[in-house]
Scaffold this active site. Sequence first.
Site, PDB file in Angstrom:
ATOM      1  N   HIS A 108       0.929  -0.987  -9.109  1.00  0.00           N
ATOM      2  CA  HIS A 108       1.654   0.274  -9.731  1.00  0.00           C
ATOM      3  C   HIS A 108       2.881   0.821  -9.135  1.00  0.00           C
ATOM      4  CE1 HIS A 108       1.737   4.880  -9.778  1.00  0.00           C
ATOM      5  NE2 HIS A 108       1.045   4.805 -10.821  1.00  0.00           N
ATOM      6  N   PRO A 109       3.938   1.399  -9.692  1.00  0.00           N
ATOM      7  CA  PRO A 109       5.037   1.568  -8.892  1.00  0.00           C
ATOM      8  C   PRO A 109       5.277   2.162  -7.684  1.00  0.00           C
ATOM      9  CG  PRO A 109       4.944   2.502 -11.397  1.00  0.00           C
ATOM     10  CD  PRO A 109       3.595   1.885 -11.119  1.00  0.00           C
ATOM     11  N   VAL A 110       4.285   2.834  -7.244  1.00  0.00           N
ATOM     12  CA  VAL A 110       4.481   3.380  -5.751  1.00  0.00           C
ATOM     13  C   VAL A 110       3.772   2.361  -4.924  1.00  0.00           C
ATOM     14  CG1 VAL A 110       4.381   5.923  -6.364  1.00  0.00           C
ATOM     15  CG2 VAL A 110       2.162   4.603  -5.923  1.00  0.00           C
ATOM     16  N   LYS A 111       3.217   1.230  -5.463  1.00  0.00           N
ATOM     17  CA  LYS A 111       2.907   0.312  -4.630  1.00  0.00           C
ATOM     18  C   LYS A 111       3.825  -0.525  -3.901  1.00  0.00           C
ATOM     19  CE  LYS A 111      -1.595   1.130  -4.623  1.00  0.00           C
ATOM     20  NZ  LYS A 111      -1.753   1.911  -5.806  1.00  0.00           N
ATOM     21  N   ILE A 112       3.815  -1.595  -3.091  1.00  0.00           N
ATOM     22  CA  ILE A 112       4.746  -2.373  -2.482  1.00  0.00           C
ATOM     23  C   ILE A 112       5.444  -3.201  -3.167  1.00  0.00           C
ATOM     24  CG2 ILE A 112       4.980  -4.127  -0.672  1.00  0.00           C
ATOM     25  CD1 ILE A 112       2.429  -2.895   0.670  1.00  0.00           C
TER      26      ILE A 112
END
Length: 383
Positions: A185-189
């Site tokens: 997901h975009p907020v993941k690393i």
Amino acid sequence: MIPYGRQSITEDDIAAVAAVLRSDWITQGPSITAFENALARYCGAAHGVAVANATAALHIACLALDVGPGDLVWTSPNTFLASANCALYCGAEADFVDIDPATYNMCPQALERKLVAARAAGRLPKVVIPVHFAGQSCDMAAIARLAREYGFKVVEDASHAVGADYLDGKVGSCQYSDLAVFSFHPVKILTTGEGGMVMARDAALAQRLQQLRSHGMVRDAALSEQHGAWYYEQHTLGYNYRITDIQAALGLSQLGRLDSFVARRRALAARYDALLAGLPLQCPRQSPDGRSAFHLYPVWIDEAAAGRSRRAVFDGLRAAGIGVNVHYIPVPNQPYYQARGFQPGQFPAAERYYAGAISLPMYYSLSDAEQDQVVAALRRVLA
């Protein structure tokens, strides 16, 4: 507004995606296999199976381990909804194991106590899903020992922990589990926009995961030779959980910078530790058995010492342009799970953590100056 998390996209990432868009393959092509193989090598796993998102990954991980009606799946209460919902998708029941108040991860001692009681009641879990909260690995060696003793399978929910280290290897190697799940997901690393992957050490499990992500279909050379190149067979009930070549190309490009992403997050975490010393809060504690990838940097507000509520601190930071968040509302406290019989107070360590938790901004492109701004705002709110 300084967000709590955000993606880092470079011109190389854009070029990798554009190259796929100009190619003959934009859905099921060679970038998927390349991404799967590259991440498996990085983690030290035998196989990787990329899917549309981590929720899909958790679902087919349970299906591949034959979770179904009448089975029990245990996970952490301190997680996103998907870690428990995946059991219900299979017709099984979800239950929870309280967290270690130091690491906020599933507590092995609480797990063992629950297993002893479950054995006596004849209701042992089929699968346990430990969640590597904020990027720090659970005590997987202890959980693997209990898995051998009590006969359950283990799926690591490593959605927060791509790039993290545990003992002498990388999270995702499946050295202490049957399967491990990552989120992109975009907020993941590391991001593919939306996406996920299941890591496996067993070839038969990996093959079953591949079928489950694509309608339960099988295509192979022997069938094509016998019937024709168009031929396929459905061998099980599967889903359209496939990732695209476009997404995989982005993930493969990002993977080349994963170590630098994690190194920057660790440096930011060390700065937070130093800058927040002396404030009425608890910084995230780290186990000596591994090194977190720091998807999140959650602090715990000591309301008694601060003289103000977590809500007041949260609202004050948001008003100052700091996009903090809270991870997580304990899953068994959700109305849907309360309607299934869970009650407040069943998982006191998770509830106590939630009552004071705030996730501060943590992402690769967060500058030292922006981090200083976050800390200054926090100091003002707590003053």
